[in-house]
Design an enzyme around this catalytic site. Structure first.
Site, mmCIF file in Angstrom:
data_model
loop_
_atom_site.group_PDB
_atom_site.id
_atom_site.type_symbol
_atom_site.label_atom_id
_atom_site.label_comp_id
_atom_site.label_asym_id
_atom_site.label_seq_id
_atom_site.Cartn_x
_atom_site.Cartn_y
_atom_site.Cartn_z
ATOM 1 N N GLU A 1 0.843 -1.207 0.000
ATOM 2 C CA GLU A 1 0.000 0.000 0.000
ATOM 3 C C GLU A 1 0.870 1.246 0.000
ATOM 4 O O GLU A 1 1.838 1.332 0.771
ATOM 5 C CB GLU A 1 -0.880 -0.026 1.254
ATOM 6 C CG GLU A 1 -2.198 0.658 1.086
ATOM 7 C CD GLU A 1 -3.113 -0.091 0.108
ATOM 8 O OE1 GLU A 1 -3.141 0.290 -1.079
ATOM 9 O OE2 GLU A 1 -3.750 -1.065 0.540
ATOM 10 N N HIS A 2 0.530 2.172 -0.872
ATOM 11 C CA HIS A 2 1.300 3.411 -1.029
ATOM 12 C C HIS A 2 2.745 3.118 -1.434
ATOM 13 O O HIS A 2 3.669 3.802 -1.004
ATOM 14 C CB HIS A 2 1.238 4.275 0.248
ATOM 15 C CG HIS A 2 -0.082 4.972 0.388
ATOM 16 N ND1 HIS A 2 -0.430 6.050 -0.387
ATOM 17 C CD2 HIS A 2 -1.146 4.705 1.177
ATOM 18 C CE1 HIS A 2 -1.659 6.433 -0.070
ATOM 19 N NE2 HIS A 2 -2.115 5.624 0.864
ATOM 20 N N LEU B 1 -12.410 1.019 -3.065
ATOM 21 C CA LEU B 1 -12.362 -0.209 -3.870
ATOM 22 C C LEU B 1 -12.254 0.138 -5.355
ATOM 23 O O LEU B 1 -12.563 -0.671 -6.215
ATOM 24 C CB LEU B 1 -13.596 -1.081 -3.588
ATOM 25 C CG LEU B 1 -13.748 -1.519 -2.119
ATOM 26 C CD1 LEU B 1 -15.038 -2.311 -1.915
ATOM 27 C CD2 LEU B 1 -12.551 -2.358 -1.665
ATOM 28 N N ASP C 1 -4.427 0.905 -9.160
ATOM 29 C CA ASP C 1 -5.866 0.645 -9.270
ATOM 30 C C ASP C 1 -6.251 0.351 -10.719
ATOM 31 O O ASP C 1 -6.973 -0.607 -11.016
ATOM 32 C CB ASP C 1 -6.677 1.854 -8.783
ATOM 33 C CG ASP C 1 -6.331 2.225 -7.361
ATOM 34 O OD1 ASP C 1 -5.651 1.439 -6.689
ATOM 35 O OD2 ASP C 1 -6.750 3.314 -6.921
HETATM 36 C C1 GLA Z 1 -5.113 4.890 -4.072
HETATM 37 C C2 GLA Z 1 -4.359 5.231 -5.355
HETATM 38 C C3 GLA Z 1 -3.373 4.120 -5.729
HETATM 39 C C4 GLA Z 1 -2.495 3.725 -4.547
HETATM 40 C C5 GLA Z 1 -3.329 3.502 -3.295
HETATM 41 C C6 GLA Z 1 -2.483 3.282 -2.076
HETATM 42 O O1 GLA Z 1 -5.950 3.802 -4.271
HETATM 43 O O2 GLA Z 1 -5.259 5.426 -6.411
HETATM 44 O O3 GLA Z 1 -2.591 4.526 -6.832
HETATM 45 O O4 GLA Z 1 -1.489 4.673 -4.339
HETATM 46 O O5 GLA Z 1 -4.189 4.598 -3.022
HETATM 47 O O6 GLA Z 1 -1.754 2.120 -2.186
#
Ligand code: GLA
Length: 391
Positions: free
Chosen positions: A33-34, A131, A178
């Site tokens: 994540e991130h 989501l 995403d």
């Molecule tokens: C959001 C962003 C993604 C990613 C996540 C964290 O969903 O759209 O690109 O950075 O946060 O992992």
């Protein structure tokens, strides 16, 4: 779903024809994540929930759009000429910025459109839950343009154009995760993606007697745009401090030991914590994917828990409600792992739970969450799905 949509399509667009059905899933990120915006690994899967569309070409150069989720039954379709799409619109119909952003990006890349389009959208993804309803809408729109106007855009390109629309038209500086997950997802698999090279591989999501449960805190992540962009800036500052003494192109080029070694260069301690999260999470994502491949689900779960702790303490994108949800899950029998998923500041947790304990999970987490926060949680059990496609 599609049958109800057909009646609405006829009512809104006034044609009695046979529009083509499309679907794009949402996604849940299992770990990593991130890390996407820092050139690291992510490990998401596309999910069973998503957005459906019915689409049909029409004469001329005009796009007509209608959402069964956002537009009132008495509203007409939103209409825009391809040549007049330049800037975002605001107000209740701002959802159209996602498809409009796609048109704008496709034009920038030199695509020409031989006819107009009517598109009706309807989804079952909870909105603002992290989501990826935005990515689903974007990639779905690229698929429709590609298939109905013969643009021949493959899945990776569809993800990249969608990210570009979100970055440059909508103004959210998201990474590629995403859009890539909803475009390239594969049933029964998670995707391990290196966000710096876009190399990817599929890992069978063999969860044995366990299932994925998504728990929605029902706190919409409205601050996500500005806070998200701020986190990115903080990571950029840490990177630029380190670059003065070490030649790297992104934070995730560093191992955890190396970041430690160069930590003296990072001037702002907050930025150092942001960098620590990105670098450690990148290592966790790789180890987690290996654990899953080796059938070590227990280790995968522990890494998910550690990911939440780092997002809470170093990246500071969890909120008390998400900490309550993860904390409750960690205490329960049959929970392999649990963490917040997505951008943070609201949205959902993802938990891997033994099937025989799933009912108890929903009951106890639901009850305790309400008593601790005064909010009701929602629960979704999902499998992993194929990416955006014509049905
Ligand atoms: C959001 C962003 C993604 C990613 C996540 C964290 O969903 O759209 O690109 O950075 O946060 O992992």
């Amino acid at each position: 779903m599609i049958d109800t949509m057909r009646d609405t399509f006829t009512r809104i667009f006034g044609t009695n024809s046979n529009p083509i059905p499309f679907f794009s899933p949402g996604r849940v990120n299992l770990i990593g994540e991130h890390t996407d915006h820092e050139g690291g690994y992510v490990f998401p899967c596309a999910i069973d929930f998503g957005i459906y569309a019915l689409a049909q070409t029409r004469p001329g150069r005009t796009l007509r759009l209608y959402s069964m989720n956002f537009d009132g039954t008495s509203s007409p379709a939103f209409e825009a000429a391809y040549d007049d799409i330049h800037a975002k619109i605001s107000g209740p119909r701002s959802w159209v910025n996602y498809p409009l952003g796609i048109v704008s990006v496709l034009k920038t890349h030199g695509f020409t459109f031989t006819s107009g389009l009517d598109i009706l959208y309807s989804g079952n993804l909870p909105d603002g839950a992290g989501l990826s309803s935005s990515a689903a809408l974007e990639v779905l729109t690229v698929r429709i343009f590609s298939d109905l106007l013969g643009l021949d855009i493959d899945g990776v390109k569809a993800a990249l154009y969608s990210q570009e629309a979100e970055n440059n038209f909508v103004g959210m500086h998201c990474g590629i995760m995403d859009q890539f997950a909803v475009s390239m997802g594969r049933k029964n698999n998670a995707v391990l993606l290196n966000c710096s090279t876009l190399e990817y591989s599929y890992a069978p999501l063999e969860l044995g007697n366990c299932r994925i449960i998504i728990t929605n805190s029902n706190v919409p992540h409205s601050l996500v745009g500005s806070e998200y962009n701020l986190r990115r800036t903080q990571c950029e500052e840490a990177l630029s401090d380190i670059k003065k003494v070490r030649d790297i192109s992104c934070l995730c080029d560093l191992s955890e030991d190396e970041l430690d070694e160069y930590s003296y260069c990072v001037k702002n301690p907050v930025n150092l914590r942001r960098a620590r999260h990105a670098v450690s999470e990148n290592a966790r994502a790789k180890r987690a994917a290996e654990s899953l491949k080796a059938g070590d689900l227990a280790k995968f779960g522990r890494l998910m828990n550690a990911s939440h702790v780092s997002l809470r303490d170093n990246y500071e994108v969890t909120i008390p409600e998400l900490d309550v949800l993860a904390g409750l899950a960690w205490e329960l029998p049959g929970v392999v792992g649990s963490r917040m998923t997505g951008g943070g500041f609201g949205g959902c947790t993802v938990s891997i739970v033994e099937s025989e304990h799933a009912e108890e999970f929903v009951r106890v987490v639901g009850r305790e969450y309400e008593s601790k926060t005064g909010r009701k949680a929602s629960f979704y059990t999902t499998g992993s799905a194929d990416g955006a496609r014509k049905l």
